[in-house]
Design a protein around this motif. Structure first.
Motif, mmCIF file in Angstrom:
data_model
loop_
_atom_site.group_PDB
_atom_site.id
_atom_site.type_symbol
_atom_site.label_atom_id
_atom_site.label_comp_id
_atom_site.label_asym_id
_atom_site.label_seq_id
_atom_site.Cartn_x
_atom_site.Cartn_y
_atom_site.Cartn_z
ATOM 1 N N ALA A 69 35.229 126.466 50.657
ATOM 2 C CA ALA A 69 35.097 127.290 49.441
ATOM 3 C C ALA A 69 35.110 128.777 49.778
ATOM 4 N N SER A 70 34.473 129.157 50.885
ATOM 5 C CA SER A 70 34.445 130.561 51.293
ATOM 6 C C SER A 70 35.841 131.064 51.654
ATOM 7 N N PHE A 71 36.688 130.175 52.143
ATOM 8 C CA PHE A 71 38.078 130.543 52.433
ATOM 9 C C PHE A 71 38.917 130.665 51.156
ATOM 10 N N GLY A 72 38.326 130.294 50.019
ATOM 11 C CA GLY A 72 39.066 130.323 48.768
ATOM 12 C C GLY A 72 39.668 128.984 48.415
ATOM 13 N N GLY A 73 39.330 127.945 49.186
ATOM 14 C CA GLY A 73 39.837 126.604 48.912
ATOM 15 C C GLY A 73 39.033 125.914 47.830
ATOM 16 N N ARG A 74 39.587 124.833 47.310
ATOM 17 C CA ARG A 74 38.909 124.051 46.268
ATOM 18 C C ARG A 74 38.204 122.876 46.947
ATOM 19 N N ALA A 75 36.875 122.929 46.956
ATOM 20 C CA ALA A 75 36.093 121.942 47.693
ATOM 21 C C ALA A 75 35.214 121.123 46.756
ATOM 22 N N ALA A 76 35.052 119.845 47.105
ATOM 23 C CA ALA A 76 34.126 118.956 46.391
ATOM 24 C C ALA A 76 33.264 118.255 47.429
ATOM 25 N N TYR A 77 32.136 117.688 46.972
ATOM 26 C CA TYR A 77 31.194 117.080 47.904
ATOM 27 C C TYR A 77 30.497 115.879 47.282
ATOM 28 N N PHE A 78 30.350 114.808 48.083
ATOM 29 C CA PHE A 78 29.504 113.677 47.728
ATOM 30 C C PHE A 78 28.331 113.656 48.703
ATOM 31 N N GLY A 79 27.122 113.541 48.176
ATOM 32 C CA GLY A 79 25.939 113.439 49.023
ATOM 33 C C GLY A 79 24.738 113.131 48.132
ATOM 34 N N LYS A 80 23.736 112.428 48.671
ATOM 35 C CA LYS A 80 22.610 111.955 47.856
ATOM 36 C C LYS A 80 21.346 112.771 48.099
ATOM 37 N N VAL A 81 20.810 113.337 47.013
ATOM 38 C CA VAL A 81 19.501 113.994 47.053
ATOM 39 C C VAL A 81 18.586 113.286 46.050
ATOM 40 N N SER A 82 17.291 113.638 46.078
ATOM 41 C CA SER A 82 16.338 113.111 45.101
ATOM 42 C C SER A 82 16.041 114.165 44.043
ATOM 43 N N LYS A 83 15.436 113.703 42.957
ATOM 44 C CA LYS A 83 14.987 114.638 41.915
ATOM 45 C C LYS A 83 13.656 115.247 42.367
ATOM 46 N N ASP A 84 13.724 116.187 43.292
ATOM 47 C CA ASP A 84 12.517 116.841 43.792
ATOM 48 C C ASP A 84 12.855 118.292 44.137
ATOM 49 N N HIS A 85 11.876 119.013 44.665
ATOM 50 C CA HIS A 85 12.048 120.439 44.947
ATOM 51 C C HIS A 85 13.212 120.701 45.909
ATOM 52 N N LEU A 86 13.245 119.962 47.010
ATOM 53 C CA LEU A 86 14.327 120.183 47.975
ATOM 54 C C LEU A 86 15.678 119.746 47.402
ATOM 55 N N VAL A 99 31.209 124.881 45.383
ATOM 56 C CA VAL A 99 31.567 123.498 45.695
ATOM 57 C C VAL A 99 31.226 122.605 44.503
ATOM 58 N N ALA A 100 32.159 121.733 44.111
ATOM 59 C CA ALA A 100 31.907 120.770 43.035
ATOM 60 C C ALA A 100 31.007 119.659 43.568
ATOM 61 N N PHE A 101 29.802 119.553 43.028
ATOM 62 C CA PHE A 101 28.824 118.565 43.497
ATOM 63 C C PHE A 101 28.182 117.903 42.292
ATOM 64 N N ASP A 102 28.544 116.616 42.077
ATOM 65 C CA ASP A 102 28.074 115.902 40.885
ATOM 66 C C ASP A 102 27.455 114.549 41.200
ATOM 67 N N THR A 103 27.167 114.268 42.466
ATOM 68 C CA THR A 103 26.539 112.990 42.811
ATOM 69 C C THR A 103 25.202 112.860 42.089
ATOM 70 N N ARG A 104 24.976 111.717 41.441
ATOM 71 C CA ARG A 104 23.747 111.530 40.671
ATOM 72 C C ARG A 104 22.537 111.471 41.595
ATOM 73 N N PRO A 105 21.502 112.282 41.343
ATOM 74 C CA PRO A 105 20.329 112.281 42.227
ATOM 75 C C PRO A 105 19.506 111.000 42.081
ATOM 76 N N LEU A 106 18.779 110.699 43.129
ATOM 77 C CA LEU A 106 17.902 109.536 43.151
ATOM 78 C C LEU A 106 16.624 109.856 42.392
ATOM 79 N N ASP A 107 16.209 108.941 41.521
ATOM 80 C CA ASP A 107 14.989 109.154 40.736
ATOM 81 C C ASP A 107 13.843 108.388 41.381
ATOM 82 N N GLY A 108 13.103 109.054 42.274
ATOM 83 C CA GLY A 108 12.004 108.385 42.967
ATOM 84 C C GLY A 108 12.140 108.505 44.475
ATOM 85 N N GLU A 109 11.478 107.592 45.179
ATOM 86 C CA GLU A 109 11.482 107.623 46.646
ATOM 87 C C GLU A 109 12.788 107.047 47.206
#
Length: 330
Positions: A69-86, A99-109
């Motif tokens: 993205a910093s180079f001006g390219g069109r970037a997307a990302y898949f990765g799993k996070v939780s619904k928490d501060h981090l 970066v296009a990032f739309d992976t649904r976050p995990l609700d819970g542990e």
């Protein structure tokens, strides 16, 4: 015309980076220059002992996506996070970098993953990673439209640690190839290669992966040899295209009978090697998806890696497109 240049798939990890001395590593039983997988209890212990730290969205493939993205390219990302501060930090940070990032976050542990990265005075980084929500990434998180719309789908070898991620990668590779796209991977680190050598070789030899990124330690580990030349000759046969980095010796790109040697970018001071390989891949893939020749692709990778190792953290503070234009590469 592709919707994205590069789709990156990886462990969505918040990097927590602090500088330390060699004694700290020894006292805390940290293996230097490796990615050590740890549990939640050890993560809390190390976090309590580390000094002032920088927190940012990280993970190997996430760093590559941000670099593209910093180079001006069109970037997307898949990765799993939780619904928490981090998880909120990660999502905001990577989107803010374009970066296009739309992976649904995990609700819970479990909670969002974090990696405590200790940087010693020689610039070497020792990573201590709690995978947390990363292990929940699975086939249901693959967005077929994004895979079909990306010129190259790129994933990190570290994804072979959480088992369901393997299914997601194989599914994404099948979708990409059916759409006439390419698939790329990074070997991640030599310890990761030791764990999954046969599977990584199968990915290459079966054509599941078209483009491989590695450093000299990883490629020698892959082929269980102390000779760089032997390892390079082997990967030339096993993979359609490979880019191998060699720290201050630059990098070597091989494709069939073709060999392209790339010089390392001159630097003022080595501060932190975190993200060097990730940013090399970003520069290379940006050039590759723009149809540039292999030498220019390698030089873009070398430029990005050279910039990131002169600062703390895995994301260059400079605009990479502007830096590449100044260097006459774009």
């Amino acid at each position: 015309m592709s919707q994205y240049d590069v789709l990156c798939i990886g462990n969505a990890i918040v990097d927590i980076i602090a500088q330390c001395d060699e004694g700290f590593l020894e006292t805390n039983g940290i293996i230097k220059a490796a990615m050590n997988l740890i549990d939640a209890q050890r993560a809390e212990l190390l976090y309590s002992r580390m000094g002032p730290a920088l927190e940012a969205s990280g993970g190997s493939a996430g760093n590559t996506a941000a670099g593209v993205a910093s180079f001006g390219g069109r970037a997307a990302y898949f990765g799993k996070v939780s619904k928490d501060h981090l998880g909120d930090i990660y999502t905001h940070d990577i989107r803010a970098q374009g970066v296009a990032f739309d992976t649904r976050p995990l609700d819970g542990e479990p909670p969002t993953a974090r990696s405590m990265i200790f940087v010693t005075p020689d610039g070497e980084r020792s990573m201590n990673t709690y995978l947390g929500a990363c292990v929940e990434l699975g086939p249901e998180d693959v967005e077929p439209s994004k895979v079909e719309g990306a010129a190259v789908t790129y994933f990190e070898g570290y994804l072979w640690d959480p088992p369901r991620a393997k299914e997601a990668i194989r599914q994404a590779a099948a979708i990409a190839h059916a759409a006439g796209r390419e698939v790329s991977m990074t070997l991640s680190d030599s310890f990761c290669v030791d764990r999954y050598r046969e599977e990584f070789l199968e990915l290459m030899r079966s054509g599941t992966v078209d483009i491989v990124f590695a450093n000299s330690h990883e490629i020698k580990s892959l082929y269980q040899t102390t000779s760089f030349d032997e390892a390079l000759a082997a990967i030339r046969k096993d993979c359609r295209l490979a880019a191998v980095t060699r720290s201050e010796k630059g990098s070597v790109i091989v494709r069939g009978d073709e060999t392209v040697a790339i010089e390392a970018t001159a630097i003022r001071e080595l501060v932190d090697t975190t993200g060097a390989g990730d940013l090399y891949a970003a520069g290379f893939l940006h050039g590759y998806t723009q149809g540039l020749d292999l030498k220019t692709c390698g030089n873009l990778g070398s430029l990005a890696a050279g910039l990131v190792i002169q600062q703390v953290g895995p994301r260059p503070r400079q605009n990479l497109r502007q830096e590449a234009m100044k260097a006459g590469l774009l």
